[in-house]
Every structure is written in structure tokens, then in C-alpha cells.
Write an enzyme that holds these catalytic residues in place. Structure first.
Site, mmCIF file in Angstrom:
data_model
loop_
_atom_site.group_PDB
_atom_site.id
_atom_site.type_symbol
_atom_site.label_atom_id
_atom_site.label_comp_id
_atom_site.label_asym_id
_atom_site.label_seq_id
_atom_site.Cartn_x
_atom_site.Cartn_y
_atom_site.Cartn_z
ATOM 1 N N GLY A 16 17.847 30.558 6.566
ATOM 2 C CA GLY A 16 16.915 29.892 5.650
ATOM 3 C C GLY A 16 15.531 29.699 6.210
ATOM 4 N N CYS A 17 14.525 30.009 5.457
ATOM 5 C CA CYS A 17 13.112 29.775 5.794
ATOM 6 C C CYS A 17 12.687 30.563 7.035
ATOM 7 C CB CYS A 17 12.813 28.304 6.006
ATOM 8 S SG CYS A 17 13.117 27.243 4.595
#
Length: 363
Positions: A16-17
Site C-alpha cells: 500500500g502507498c
């Protein structure tokens, strides 16, 4: 040979991210094309619901003024915010933030910037320090809604919104800027909304923060900040980190090293095994600043006008890679993004859990 029916049905673990940062310790200016290219390599870490950048040294002609970047629902909201700003500040420049039309960016807010200095006679908050005065006005505008000050430092600015980072960069024409510190973020929101104000970086004064992970302690962090007159209005967990930095470093005088021990302290069983001096230090920090501890998986990049810090959570549940080349230091979620913009590096390493990497400019 025929592939099994589930051959392509695999989960890609991208944690994520994506975050990226670069600082030139000699304050040499770096073109915006560098962080843009670095973020493009981490395209798959986001889902198009948030991208953004922070840059330092971009407003040399206004270096002694505060640069307010605003996003507004409409012209009426901008007009209301401008009236508030005029009440508290002298405005030297009021102008649109330069943008261009980008097909993938739908219905952007009204983007505006003001270069301001506090009035000699300060209504309502007479006697506050200049920095506290700025923070109070930013909180006042943001809690009214309709218009949000998403950047308020000197000689720096944040640029963010709903979209992939490369599209946000294209929208804000970031290739036209040069800075001695850049950070970038590609967002994959999980438990908070994907909206323009909720994109990273989060800023207050010269502080800027980009984050990969989740601040599961958001609730207690937010309540702690409320006791110190900070208001969270961006509906994203990372916002608390920017305000905690301002509180702990600017107002309480803690060093970056001490703040890293507050954010990612050792577990209690580790503290119990320490020598008397270290044990006393960590026990005191946990007792005094327990509500400022950041729980959850995270890798954060923190910047001010003179510093960049990278920090993992105390279990290192999110990736963070550091690299050096001459006077430049890079921090990123992936080594590939660093090598995309600087293939020949002097040194590359991954810091340990809870171990800060703190880089300061030399000039």
C-alpha cells in the site's frame, strides 16, 4: 502446457502507498522532473485516489513570507477565505496556483495561493508567537469548511489531489519548479476517504509528512492534539503526524531523535531489559508522551526547511530504503524508484525498525 485455471490469480503484495524523498545537503536545486520520474515507477502502489508532492526552496522571491496554498469548493468559498486572510494578514500576492488541464483529473477544486505576512496588530490572538498565530488562522479557515489551507510554510509548498502522482504533477506543472528538498506520495486509501484534502503530504508551517501505512492510534492521537488546540479536518489518519511534529519539536523543543523515540518506542519488555539510564529515558517518554505514540504499520518521511527524516514503525511492517549519492540523500518505498533517477549510488541500505534516518542541510 496449459496453465492451471488459477495461474494468474495471485495477490500482489505492494504494501500500500508509495513514498519518495530527496534532499540535497548543499541546497543545490533539483528539478521537479526527478520526483515525478521516481513516483512513476511506483504507480502500482496507488489506485488513483491520491497523489502529491512537497517542495522546499521554490519561492525565493517570497522567502520571508508565508505561502498559503488553498483548495476551495467554489469561488464563493475562496472569497470567504480571502476575507479571513485579509483580517489577519497583509497580502502581497493573490493569484491562482498555476495548473493545466489534465484529462484524468476530474472536477478539481479552485486552487489559489497567497503570499502573506502577519499584521503588526494581531486581532484576537495578540501576544501569541508568530508561528502559533499562523497555526490558529489555518485551523480557523479549515474548520469553517468549503476552503482548506493545505500548505502554509515559507519558501515551500505542497501540491496534492485526487489522482495518480504523475497526473497531479502534470496538473500542477511541477516540472517547472526546482527545490532542494522534494517528497512525493502515491496513495492507496484503505480506511479513510479519497478526496483532495485527504491526499498527502499533510503540512502545517514548514512541516510536511508523507506516509505509507496506517496510523491505528489516530483516535487517541487526535484527542491528545485537541487538548493542545490542534483541529483535524482532513479526514485522514496521517494528518495527526504533522501536528504532532509541530507540537513536540517546535513547541516542546524535542529533537528529531527524541520525537522518533516517541513515535516508535521500544516495547515495554525491551525497556525492562535496558540499562538504568536508557530505561529511565524511555519510561519517562512513554509516560509523558504516551498519547503521541504512533501505533500501526508505517513508513514516514518528515521534512522541514532544513531536515528530512525517514522512520519505520517499531516492527518495520512497511518498507523504507535509504540511498546516498554525493550531496544527495534519497528515501523511498522501493530502491527501484531511486535507481530510476540516480542509477549510480554511493550507498544503499534499509534502516532497522524504529531507527530514524535524519539528514540536515549543510548551508
Amino acid at each position: 502446457m496449459k496453465a492451471p485455471s488459477n495461474f494468474w490469480q495471485f495477490d500482489k503484495d505492494i504494501s500500500g502507498c508509495g513514498v519518495f524523498g530527496v534532499i540535497d545537503k548543499k541546497k543545490n536545486l533539483i528539478s521537479g522532473s526527478m520526483p515525478i520520474s521516481a513516483m512513476c515507477t511506483m504507480h502500482d502502489r496507488g489506485n488513483g485516489l491520491g497523489g502529491g508532492f512537497a517542495a522546499y526552496g521554490i519561492y525565493p522571491d517570497h522567502k520571508d513570507e508565508y505561502a498559503f496554498h488553498l483548495m476551495c469548493d467554489d469561488q464563493a468559498a475562496l472569497d470567504r477565505a480571502e476575507e479571513t486572510i485579509k483580517e489577519y494578514f497583509e497580502i502581497s500576492v493573490s493569484e491562482p496556483i498555476p495548473t493545466r488541464k489534465v484529462l484524468s483529473i476530474k472536477n478539481p477544486p479552485v486552487m489559489w495561493r497567497f503570499f502573506v505576512t502577519p499584521k503588526a496588530r494581531r486581532p484576537q490572538w495578540e501576544g501569541l508567537t508568530e508561528e502559533d498565530y499562523i497555526v490558529n488562522v489555518v485551523m480557523l479557515i479549515n474548520r469553517r469548511g468549503g476552503a482548506f489551507v493545505f500548505s502554509s510554510g515559507k519558501n515551500m509548498g505542497a501540491f496534492k489531489g485526487v489522482g495518480f502522482p504523475e497526473d497531479i504533477a502534470d496538473f500542477f506543472r511541477l516540472e517547472e519548479y526546482s527545490a532542494y528538498i522534494w517528497t512525493g506520495h502515491n496513495r492507496f486509501p484503505t480506511n479513510t476517504p479519497g478526496w483532495w484534502g485527504g491526499a498527502h503530504p499533510f503540512t502545517i508551517l514548514d512541516w510536511a509528512i508523507v506516509h505509507n501505512g496506517e496510523i491505528s492510534s489516530y483516535g487517541i492521537n487526535r484527542r491528545y492534539l485537541c487538548q493542545h488546540d490542534y483541529e483535524c479536518t482532513m479526514m485522514t489518519d496521517t494528518e495527526v503526524v504533522a501536528y504532532l511534529l509541530d507540537l513536540l519539536i517546535r513547541k516542546h523543543g524535542l529533537s528529531y531523535e527524541m520525537v522518533s523515540k516517541v513515535f516508535a518506542p521500544p516495547f515495554w519488555d525491551e525497556i525492562d531489559r535496558m540499562g538504568p539510564e536508557d530505561r529511565k529515558l524511555y519510561e519517562n517518554l512513554r509516560m509523558v508522551y504516551g498519547p503521541a505514540c504512533l501505533n500501526g504499520p508505517f513508513a514516514i518521511l518528515v521534512t522541514d526547511a532544513n531536515t528530512m527524516m525517514g522512520l519505520n514503525d517499531r516492527v518495520k511492517l512497511r518498507p523504507l530504503v535509504i540511498a546516498e549519492k554525493d550531496s544527495m540523500v534519497f528515501m523511498s518505498s522501493e530502491e527501484s524508484s531511486i535507481r530510476e533517477v540516480c542509477p549510480d549510488l554511493d550507498r544503499v541500505w534499509a534502516p532497522k525498525a524504529g531507527e530514524p534516518v535524519i539528514v540536515k542541510v549543510e548551508a
